[in-house]
Design a protein around this motif. Structure first.
Motif, PDB file in Angstrom:
ATOM      1  N   ILE A   1       0.767  -1.184  -0.070  1.00  0.00           N
ATOM      2  CA  ILE A   1      -0.053  -0.018  -0.090  1.00  0.00           C
ATOM      3  C   ILE A   1       0.917   1.142  -0.030  1.00  0.00           C
ATOM      4  O   ILE A   1       0.672   2.164  -0.848  1.00  0.00           O
ATOM      5  CB  ILE A   1      -1.110   0.051   1.104  1.00  0.00           C
ATOM      6  CG1 ILE A   1      -2.162  -1.123   0.988  1.00  0.00           C
ATOM      7  CG2 ILE A   1      -1.568   1.410   1.561  1.00  0.00           C
ATOM      8  CD1 ILE A   1      -3.030  -1.424   2.183  1.00  0.00           C
ATOM      9  N   LEU A   2       1.889   1.355   0.729  1.00  0.00           N
ATOM     10  CA  LEU A   2       2.767   2.316   1.062  1.00  0.00           C
ATOM     11  C   LEU A   2       3.583   2.748  -0.424  1.00  0.00           C
ATOM     12  O   LEU A   2       3.559   3.862  -0.778  1.00  0.00           O
ATOM     13  CB  LEU A   2       3.884   2.067   2.185  1.00  0.00           C
ATOM     14  CG  LEU A   2       3.020   2.150   3.381  1.00  0.00           C
ATOM     15  CD1 LEU A   2       4.109   2.030   4.521  1.00  0.00           C
ATOM     16  CD2 LEU A   2       2.154   3.587   3.733  1.00  0.00           C
ATOM     17  N   ALA A   3       3.979   1.487  -0.945  1.00  0.00           N
ATOM     18  CA  ALA A   3       4.701   1.590  -1.999  1.00  0.00           C
ATOM     19  C   ALA A   3       3.886   2.161  -3.236  1.00  0.00           C
ATOM     20  O   ALA A   3       4.326   2.876  -4.218  1.00  0.00           O
ATOM     21  CB  ALA A   3       5.450   0.309  -2.575  1.00  0.00           C
ATOM     22  N   GLY A   4       2.459   1.703  -3.225  1.00  0.00           N
ATOM     23  CA  GLY A   4       1.492   1.983  -4.185  1.00  0.00           C
ATOM     24  C   GLY A   4       1.266   3.569  -4.118  1.00  0.00           C
ATOM     25  O   GLY A   4       1.226   4.256  -5.310  1.00  0.00           O
ATOM     26  N   PHE A   5       1.398   4.170  -2.864  1.00  0.00           N
ATOM     27  CA  PHE A   5       0.940   5.282  -2.676  1.00  0.00           C
ATOM     28  C   PHE A   5       2.375   6.345  -3.097  1.00  0.00           C
ATOM     29  O   PHE A   5       2.017   7.444  -3.974  1.00  0.00           O
ATOM     30  CB  PHE A   5       0.784   5.491  -1.130  1.00  0.00           C
ATOM     31  CG  PHE A   5       0.404   7.067  -0.859  1.00  0.00           C
ATOM     32  CD1 PHE A   5      -0.246   8.069  -1.803  1.00  0.00           C
ATOM     33  CD2 PHE A   5       0.778   7.387   0.481  1.00  0.00           C
ATOM     34  CE1 PHE A   5      -0.527   9.381  -1.379  1.00  0.00           C
ATOM     35  CE2 PHE A   5       0.320   8.617   0.922  1.00  0.00           C
ATOM     36  CZ  PHE A   5      -0.235   9.625  -0.053  1.00  0.00           C
ATOM     37  N   ALA A   6       3.324   5.933  -2.838  1.00  0.00           N
ATOM     38  CA  ALA A   6       4.538   6.650  -3.402  1.00  0.00           C
ATOM     39  C   ALA A   6       4.646   6.412  -4.921  1.00  0.00           C
ATOM     40  O   ALA A   6       5.069   7.532  -5.552  1.00  0.00           O
ATOM     41  CB  ALA A   6       5.957   5.929  -2.796  1.00  0.00           C
ATOM     42  N   GLY A   7       4.274   5.487  -5.522  1.00  0.00           N
ATOM     43  CA  GLY A   7       4.510   5.154  -6.900  1.00  0.00           C
ATOM     44  C   GLY A   7       3.382   6.158  -7.599  1.00  0.00           C
ATOM     45  O   GLY A   7       3.649   6.892  -8.728  1.00  0.00           O
TER      46      GLY A   7
ATOM     47  N   ASN B   1      -1.980   6.356  11.015  1.00  0.00           N
ATOM     48  CA  ASN B   1      -1.523   7.453  10.152  1.00  0.00           C
ATOM     49  C   ASN B   1      -0.474   6.916   9.220  1.00  0.00           C
ATOM     50  O   ASN B   1      -0.082   6.175   9.326  1.00  0.00           O
ATOM     51  CB  ASN B   1      -1.155   8.623  11.044  1.00  0.00           C
ATOM     52  CG  ASN B   1       0.326   8.110  11.652  1.00  0.00           C
ATOM     53  OD1 ASN B   1       1.169   7.832  10.918  1.00  0.00           O
ATOM     54  ND2 ASN B   1       0.314   8.168  13.119  1.00  0.00           N
ATOM     55  N   ILE B   2      -0.408   7.758   8.096  1.00  0.00           N
ATOM     56  CA  ILE B   2       0.549   7.747   7.009  1.00  0.00           C
ATOM     57  C   ILE B   2       1.280   9.138   6.700  1.00  0.00           C
ATOM     58  O   ILE B   2       0.566  10.159   6.742  1.00  0.00           O
ATOM     59  CB  ILE B   2      -0.233   7.428   5.573  1.00  0.00           C
ATOM     60  CG1 ILE B   2      -0.816   5.638   5.882  1.00  0.00           C
ATOM     61  CG2 ILE B   2       0.882   7.248   4.535  1.00  0.00           C
ATOM     62  CD1 ILE B   2      -1.776   5.319   4.890  1.00  0.00           C
TER      63      ILE B   2
END
Length: 150
Positions: free
Chosen positions: A48-54, A100-101
């Motif tokens: 999920i975090l990698a998808g957000f950054a991408g 949180n993110i």
């Protein structure tokens, strides 16, 4: 442009490992050893975090072009904090997902801080993954029992 549909399908290969495919790609999801996995692949929340950054990367470069400036390089740091107790079934006090993110962008560019402020507002508004993380999205889950015919 009409709606686009994205999909992933796959199968569990162990209690902690899922192997999926999307288009011509294979995705493998695992858990760290501390959560019972083999730590061979990223876990679901890391994806999920990698998808957000991408997604921020793609939208960020697109918006920079629209605003008429070049991003020479873009460093993206993203982290999310979650309490595993609900996932592990030891408590219902915390939510299962991220509490949180935080995403931090470090662009190498000649753009002014005023332009970067405008850029960031547009990027935040147009990033589909941010939108999904920030807002409720209807999700439906179904189960189907496999059975053999005689």
């Amino acid at each position: 442009m009409s709606n686009l549909t994205f999909s992933v399908s796959g199968e569990s290969s162990s209690e902690t490992k899922f192997i999926g495919s999307t288009r011509q790609f294979t995705l493998t999801v695992d858990e760290p050893e501390a959560l019972g996995g083999t730590d061979d692949y990223p876990n679901p929340v890391e994806y999920i975090l990698a998808g957000f950054a991408g997604c921020i990367n793609v939208v960020g470069h697109t918006v920079a072009k629209e605003l008429g400036f070049k991003i020479n390089s873009l460093k993206i740091e993203v982290n999310g904090e979650l309490n595993p107790n609900r996932f592990l079934g030891t408590s219902n006090k915390e939510r299962a997902g991220f509490q949180n993110i935080k995403l931090h962008l470090i662009p190498d560019t000649d753009a002014s801080i005023e332009t970067l402020t405008q850029w960031l507002q547009i990027v935040e508004d147009r990033c589909p993954v941010r939108d999904n993380l920030q807002n409720n999205t209807p999700v439906s889950i179904a189960v189907e029992k496999e059975y053999k015919t005689l």
